[in-house]
Design a protein around this motif. Structure first.
Motif, mmCIF file in Angstrom:
data_model
loop_
_atom_site.group_PDB
_atom_site.id
_atom_site.type_symbol
_atom_site.label_atom_id
_atom_site.label_comp_id
_atom_site.label_asym_id
_atom_site.label_seq_id
_atom_site.Cartn_x
_atom_site.Cartn_y
_atom_site.Cartn_z
ATOM 1 N N ASN A 65 -1.448 -1.912 2.456
ATOM 2 C CA ASN A 65 -0.198 -1.354 2.139
ATOM 3 C C ASN A 65 0.381 -1.522 1.114
ATOM 4 N N VAL A 66 -0.063 -2.897 0.443
ATOM 5 C CA VAL A 66 0.651 -3.395 -0.883
ATOM 6 C C VAL A 66 0.400 -2.467 -1.970
ATOM 7 N N ILE A 67 -0.485 -1.673 -2.101
ATOM 8 C CA ILE A 67 -0.913 -0.808 -3.108
ATOM 9 C C ILE A 67 -0.106 0.417 -2.954
ATOM 10 N N ALA A 68 0.690 0.583 -2.228
ATOM 11 C CA ALA A 68 2.035 1.572 -2.328
ATOM 12 C C ALA A 68 2.850 1.072 -3.328
ATOM 13 N N PHE A 69 2.853 0.068 -3.485
ATOM 14 C CA PHE A 69 4.063 -0.448 -4.632
ATOM 15 C C PHE A 69 3.305 -0.754 -5.994
ATOM 16 N N GLN A 70 1.961 -0.373 -6.105
ATOM 17 C CA GLN A 70 1.406 -0.600 -7.207
ATOM 18 C C GLN A 70 0.394 0.746 -7.638
ATOM 19 N N ASN A 71 0.182 0.650 -9.105
ATOM 20 C CA ASN A 71 -0.756 1.707 -9.644
ATOM 21 C C ASN A 71 -2.091 1.158 -9.524
ATOM 22 N N TYR A 72 -2.590 1.543 -8.294
ATOM 23 C CA TYR A 72 -3.908 0.620 -7.952
ATOM 24 C C TYR A 72 -5.315 1.695 -8.626
ATOM 25 N N ASN A 73 -6.051 0.191 -9.057
ATOM 26 C CA ASN A 73 -7.127 0.650 -9.918
ATOM 27 C C ASN A 73 -8.193 0.115 -9.233
ATOM 28 N N THR A 94 -0.672 8.327 -1.963
ATOM 29 C CA THR A 94 -0.728 8.657 -0.622
ATOM 30 C C THR A 94 -0.606 7.329 0.356
ATOM 31 N N THR A 95 -0.937 6.035 -0.029
ATOM 32 C CA THR A 95 -0.549 5.017 0.732
ATOM 33 C C THR A 95 1.081 5.007 1.023
ATOM 34 N N ALA A 96 1.778 5.343 -0.004
ATOM 35 C CA ALA A 96 3.070 5.362 0.202
ATOM 36 C C ALA A 96 3.626 6.258 1.129
ATOM 37 N N VAL A 97 2.992 7.441 0.910
ATOM 38 C CA VAL A 97 3.061 8.832 2.124
ATOM 39 C C VAL A 97 3.034 8.326 3.557
ATOM 40 N N GLY A 98 1.716 7.414 3.642
ATOM 41 C CA GLY A 98 1.258 7.040 4.938
ATOM 42 C C GLY A 98 2.266 6.040 5.392
ATOM 43 N N LEU A 99 2.480 4.965 4.726
ATOM 44 C CA LEU A 99 3.658 3.986 4.935
ATOM 45 C C LEU A 99 4.839 4.722 5.338
ATOM 46 N N PHE A 100 5.302 5.544 4.664
ATOM 47 C CA PHE A 100 6.614 6.213 5.064
ATOM 48 C C PHE A 100 6.407 6.913 6.379
ATOM 49 N N LYS A 101 5.429 7.599 6.625
ATOM 50 C CA LYS A 101 5.123 7.943 8.079
ATOM 51 C C LYS A 101 4.966 6.985 9.120
ATOM 52 N N SER A 102 4.297 6.063 8.936
ATOM 53 C CA SER A 102 4.259 5.073 9.880
ATOM 54 C C SER A 102 5.565 4.241 10.319
ATOM 55 N N VAL A 103 6.279 3.940 9.088
ATOM 56 C CA VAL A 103 7.834 3.304 9.384
ATOM 57 C C VAL A 103 8.539 4.363 10.329
ATOM 58 N N SER A 104 8.609 5.498 9.883
ATOM 59 C CA SER A 104 9.358 6.458 10.727
ATOM 60 C C SER A 104 8.947 6.621 11.984
ATOM 61 N N GLY A 105 7.679 6.740 12.288
ATOM 62 C CA GLY A 105 7.248 6.707 13.653
ATOM 63 C C GLY A 105 7.841 5.306 14.472
ATOM 64 N N LEU A 106 7.710 4.088 13.849
ATOM 65 C CA LEU A 106 7.973 3.066 14.397
ATOM 66 C C LEU A 106 9.361 3.158 14.643
ATOM 67 N N ALA A 107 10.168 3.529 13.776
ATOM 68 C CA ALA A 107 11.821 3.718 14.032
ATOM 69 C C ALA A 107 11.997 4.616 15.148
#
Length: 314
Positions: free
Chosen positions: A49-57, A283-296
């Motif tokens: 999930n760290v790549i959500a805060f990067q421009n992953y290459n 899309t990792t950022a989108v998935g992380l948002f989805k997961s954190v919202s589900g956990l909340a």
């Protein structure tokens, strides 16, 4: 003296823990493969999930890709169709929770009232069989049934003098088709769980209720449903935990360019933007948002359930 007493208590707790581990070593050994599976396939991938805060290459890797902070999350909220995708995800999950979650409960209660065992088993098997079909087959069945030319529903409409309806091209039918197909496929699985809970109810409770003059409806309201309420609560909380994780294949097989507006959810959008366009960090950022919202949602509903009913996951 107080410090010595605390040290003694800590030593006793440690010995007690080690004693329990040794005492139940067989159970821990049996659970070891499951723990290893979750560690390798569920917890280790969380580091990605760290790549959500990067421009992953993919050629530079995680350690050499540049950091961009919250840019992908800002881009997600600024995306023109984000609110539509969020609304689709919430509405489809809400409809599935209202109808898909309650359908197995109602069917289990109805089957529980059937007195002929052979007939009961036939009905249960018939309802359970679609669970073994893939979503591709399920979608083919529903698309065939809803076909404007050969579908049985449109043939009935033509027989009564109505114009055929192209259900798969009408945006207002997309969510209903997705939810109804899920009810038809998975209700049988839920029935098994609830029938197992119903089988554990003491028959003496029903006999006492009959002596007191309670009919079948009163017995269901005051005995049957309260008895399975803990099971219903746990399954409901598990469904809440997956509230935003509806399932990619369940929706994608029903989508086409004509109904994409009301059928696109987070899972299908992640596939389109991530795998087909190569936007991995976004899309990792989108998935992380989805997961954190589900956990909340899970934490909040679990707390409310514990306060209201005393039943919870933890």
């Amino acid at each position: 003296m107080h410090v010595e007493a605390q040290a003694i208590k800590a030593s006793q707790r440690k010995r007690s823990t080690l004693s329990n581990l040794w005492k139940y070593r067989a159970l821990y050994f049996i659970s070891l493969p499951g723990l290893i599976y979750f560690a390798i396939f569920k917890y280790v991938p969380l580091a990605g999930n760290v790549i959500a805060f990067q421009n992953y290459n993919i050629f530079r890797g995680v350690f050499k890709s540049p950091w961009v902070g919250w840019d992908h999350f800002k881009r997600m909220f600024d995306y023109a169709d984000f609110h539509q995708i969020l609304a689709n995800t919430l509405l489809i999950n809400l409809y599935d929770l209202l109808f898909g979650f309650t359908a197995p409960i109602v069917l289990a209660l109805l089957l529980n009232e059937v007195r002929r065992t052979a007939f009961k088993r036939v009905i249960q098997t018939t309802i359970f069989m679609p669970h073994f079909l893939s979503w591709v087959i399920i979608s083919g069945i529903f698309i065939g049934i809803l076909s404007p030319s050969t579908g049985i529903i449109n043939q009935v409409l033509a027989w009564i003098g109505m114009e055929p309806i192209y259900f798969m091209a009408k945006e207002q039918f997309t969510r209903s088709i997705i939810v109804v197909s899920g009810i038809w496929r998975d209700s049988g699985w839920g029935i098994i769980v609830y029938l197992a809970a119903l089988a554990a109810i003491n028959p003496n409770l029903y006999e006492a209720a009959e002596i007191d003059g309670a009919n079948r409806w009163h017995q269901t309201i005051y005995i049957t449903f309260p008895a399975i309420l803990p099971t219903v609560t746990v399954l409901f909380l598990l469904n809440i935990g997956n509230f935003l994780d509806f399932g990619f294949e369940r929706v994608y097989v029903f989508l086409n360019p004509l109904n994409n507006q009301t059928g696109q959810i987070f899972d299908t959008y992640i596939y389109e933007a991530g795998l087909r366009r190569g936007q991995f960090s976004y899309t990792t950022a989108v998935g992380l948002f989805k997961s954190v919202s589900g956990l909340a949602l899970l934490v909040i509903t679990n707390w409310l359930s514990k306060r209201a009913t005393g039943n919870s996951l933890y």
